[in-house]
Enzyme design. Structure first.
Site, PDB file in Angstrom:
ATOM      1  CG  MET A  18      -2.102  -0.967   1.066  1.00  8.48           C
ATOM      2  SD  MET A  18      -3.277  -0.847   2.414  1.00  8.48           S
ATOM      3  CE  MET A  18      -2.362  -1.594   3.750  1.00  8.48           C
ATOM      4  CB  ALA A  19       1.312   3.853  -2.578  1.00  7.82           C
ATOM      5  CD  GLN A  71       2.925  -4.037  -6.222  1.00  4.82           C
ATOM      6  OE1 GLN A  71       2.784  -2.858  -5.947  1.00  4.82           O
ATOM      7  NE2 GLN A  71       1.921  -4.899  -6.220  1.00  4.82           N
ATOM      8  CB  CYS A 104      -1.880   0.483  -9.516  1.00  6.25           C
ATOM      9  SG  CYS A 104      -2.027   2.184  -8.962  1.00  6.25           S
ATOM     10  CE  LYS A 143      -2.385  -6.395  -4.141  1.00  3.48           C
ATOM     11  NZ  LYS A 143      -2.957  -5.165  -4.665  1.00  3.48           N
ATOM     12  CG  ASP A 206     -14.198  -5.932   0.222  1.00  5.81           C
ATOM     13  OD1 ASP A 206     -13.396  -4.984   0.101  1.00  5.81           O
ATOM     14  OD2 ASP A 206     -15.240  -6.015  -0.447  1.00  5.81           O
ATOM     15  N   GLY A 228      -5.252  -5.600   3.250  1.00  3.69           N
ATOM     16  CA  GLY A 228      -4.851  -4.222   2.955  1.00  3.69           C
ATOM     17  C   GLY A 228      -5.414  -3.246   3.969  1.00  3.69           C
ATOM     18  NE  ARG A 229      -9.780  -1.298   1.169  1.00  7.76           N
ATOM     19  CZ  ARG A 229     -10.977  -1.452   0.626  1.00  7.76           C
ATOM     20  NH1 ARG A 229     -11.741  -0.405   0.429  1.00  7.76           N
ATOM     21  NH2 ARG A 229     -11.407  -2.656   0.271  1.00  7.76           N
TER      22      ARG A 229
HETATM   23  C1  LIG Z   1      -3.773   3.510   0.254  1.00  4.36           C
HETATM   24  C2  LIG Z   1      -3.628   2.317  -0.632  1.00  4.36           C
HETATM   25  C3  LIG Z   1      -2.462   2.146  -1.345  1.00  4.36           C
HETATM   26  C4  LIG Z   1      -2.314   1.030  -2.188  1.00  4.36           C
HETATM   27  N1  LIG Z   1      -1.133   0.837  -2.855  1.00  4.36           N
HETATM   28  C5  LIG Z   1      -0.948  -0.307  -3.579  1.00  4.36           C
HETATM   29  C6  LIG Z   1       0.314  -0.614  -4.163  1.00  4.36           C
HETATM   30  O1  LIG Z   1       1.307   0.120  -4.012  1.00  4.36           O
HETATM   31  N2  LIG Z   1       0.416  -1.770  -4.890  1.00  4.36           N
HETATM   32  C7  LIG Z   1      -0.657  -2.623  -5.043  1.00  4.36           C
HETATM   33  O2  LIG Z   1      -0.515  -3.666  -5.701  1.00  4.36           O
HETATM   34  N3  LIG Z   1      -1.844  -2.359  -4.481  1.00  4.36           N
HETATM   35  C8  LIG Z   1      -2.007  -1.244  -3.744  1.00  4.36           C
HETATM   36  N4  LIG Z   1      -3.193  -1.036  -3.112  1.00  4.36           N
HETATM   37  C9  LIG Z   1      -4.267  -2.062  -3.202  1.00  4.36           C
HETATM   38  C10 LIG Z   1      -4.154  -3.048  -2.019  1.00  4.36           C
HETATM   39  O3  LIG Z   1      -2.938  -3.734  -2.058  1.00  4.36           O
HETATM   40  C11 LIG Z   1      -5.317  -4.060  -2.024  1.00  4.36           C
HETATM   41  O4  LIG Z   1      -5.258  -4.815  -3.213  1.00  4.36           O
HETATM   42  C12 LIG Z   1      -6.697  -3.408  -1.924  1.00  4.36           C
HETATM   43  O5  LIG Z   1      -6.697  -2.390  -0.958  1.00  4.36           O
HETATM   44  C13 LIG Z   1      -7.777  -4.440  -1.602  1.00  4.36           C
HETATM   45  O6  LIG Z   1      -7.509  -5.073  -0.373  1.00  4.36           O
HETATM   46  P1  LIG Z   1      -8.274  -4.644   0.992  1.00  4.36           P
HETATM   47  O7  LIG Z   1      -9.748  -4.753   0.718  1.00  4.36           O
HETATM   48  O8  LIG Z   1      -7.774  -5.611   2.018  1.00  4.36           O
HETATM   49  O9  LIG Z   1      -7.892  -3.221   1.270  1.00  4.36           O
HETATM   50  C14 LIG Z   1      -3.364   0.089  -2.303  1.00  4.36           C
HETATM   51  C15 LIG Z   1      -4.535   0.272  -1.549  1.00  4.36           C
HETATM   52  C16 LIG Z   1      -4.670   1.367  -0.721  1.00  4.36           C
HETATM   53  C17 LIG Z   1      -5.929   1.508   0.083  1.00  4.36           C
END
Ligand SMILES: Cc1cc2nc3c(=O)[nH]c(=O)nc-3n(C[C@H](O)[C@H](O)[C@H](O)COP(=O)(O)O)c2cc1C
Length: 321
Positions: A18-19, A71, A104, A143, A206, A228-229
């Protein structure tokens, strides 16, 4: 013990890249709470070739957070092989594997033809994976989402598998959907059914509660689960998730635990010499759900130094404990 390629993993719950959130301090913290694998945030393959300073800083890794995957994003297959060669030469022991970002969906990525834009061209994805494989013996993963505007994840996955990919993470939404609607876990099940043991499948999307990890595993038969979140400002989630998976009682994230977690985080921030912009996102995530969260968030948002942020949180705990 579960494996990706030859890499043995002590667990099955991963931290999503997550960036701005998954920096060295947070990744190390997540490791203390039992995460099995962490990723850097997305890093430009081209930026690595150009020896961009900001990109170089993102390659910093701590011993305590290993294993970690790097990544990469981009679109030209050759850039990936060259970027990996540079990283492997300079930091041969930093990364356990390399991941291709094909998920992304921000406008900048689509305009630049990287991230989820890669889903529009399955053959190019295969070429990128082959190129990555050609420059290292370490595992390579991808991914992805369900597609950009139309679902084609199985086509993209087939190309990736033909090219030797070791693991596929699926965030089951289309790129054009962003985060709208619900992640369709049924698609993770389809992916697992199609490839069985040919490639490891990492389910993502989710996982809001620790018990969702168990649910996703049961419903999709995936090999690993990626959070993630829900983990933003909440590394304790990994401890809870591991307990849920092993059938143990899930510990409560009470005040004492929260205080312990934030104290550890600030220690790591100091250890890795991070700046306020590296710390603010975690702190804002951390206060989520606390009484008075909106006002705390505002104060943290306006604070200019790490000590100011630390003071705001310490005072909060003093007043409420
Ligand atoms: C703030 C933020 C930054 C993210 N940055 C990346 C990233 O750098 N590379 C990536 O593959 N996915 C990125 N994602 C996506 C997450 O890795 C993940 O696939 C997505 O949030 C769904 O998972 P979750 O429902 O558990 O949040 C980012 C998501 C968020 C919310």
């Amino acid at each position: 013990m579960s494996k990706i390629g030859d890499l043995k993993l002590k667990g099955e719950v991963f931290l999503a890249p997550m960036a701005d959130y998954t920096n060295i301090a947070y990744r190390t913290l997540a490791k203390e709470y039992g995460v099995a694998l962490v990723y850097t945030e997305l890093i430009s393959a081209k930026g690595l070739l150009m020896k961009n300073k900001r990109t170089e800083k993102m390659l910093q890794v701590s011993e305590k957070e290993k294993p970690i995957f790097l990544q990469l994003f981009g679109s030209n297959p050759l850039d990936f092989a060259n970027a990996i060669k540079i990283v492997e030469k300079k930091y041969p022991n930093n990364f356990a594997g390399f991941d291709l970002n094909a998920g992304c969906s921000v406008p900048k990525a689509i305009k630049g033809k990287y991230g989820c834009a890669l889903m529009k061209d399955a053959l190019n994805v295969g070429q990128i994976i082959s190129s990555m494989k050609s420059s290292t013996n370490k595992p390579i993963s991808i991914k992805m989402r369900l597609g950009w505007s139309e679902e084609n994840f199985l086509d993209v996955a087939r190309e990736a598998v033909l090219s030797g990919v070791d693991a596929i993470t699926l965030h089951p939404r289309l790129g054009v959907e962003g985060y709208r609607g619900k992640a369709n876990w049924g698609k993770i099940k389809e992916l697992k059914k199609e490839f069985k043991s040919k490639v490891k499948i990492i389910g993502n999307g989710d996982l809001s509660q620790p018990r969702d990890i168990v649910l996703m595993k049961e419903k999709t038969n995936c090999d690993f689960e990626m959070v993630g979140r829900s983990a933003i400002g909440n590394a304790f989630f990994f401890k809870q998730a591991n307990c849920a998976l092993s059938g143990k009682k899930i510990p409560l994230r009470n005040f004492v635990e929260q205080k312990k977690e934030i104290e550890k985080f600030f220690e790591l921030v100091e250890e890795f010499n991070l700046g306020p912009n590296d710390v603010r996102p975690y702190c804002i995530g951390f206060v989520r759900g606390l009484v008075g969260a909106p006002s705390l968030r505002n104060k943290i948002g306006m604070s200019k130094t790490i000590s100011e942020m630390k003071k705001i949180i310490q005072e909060y705990f003093l007043n409420y404990s």
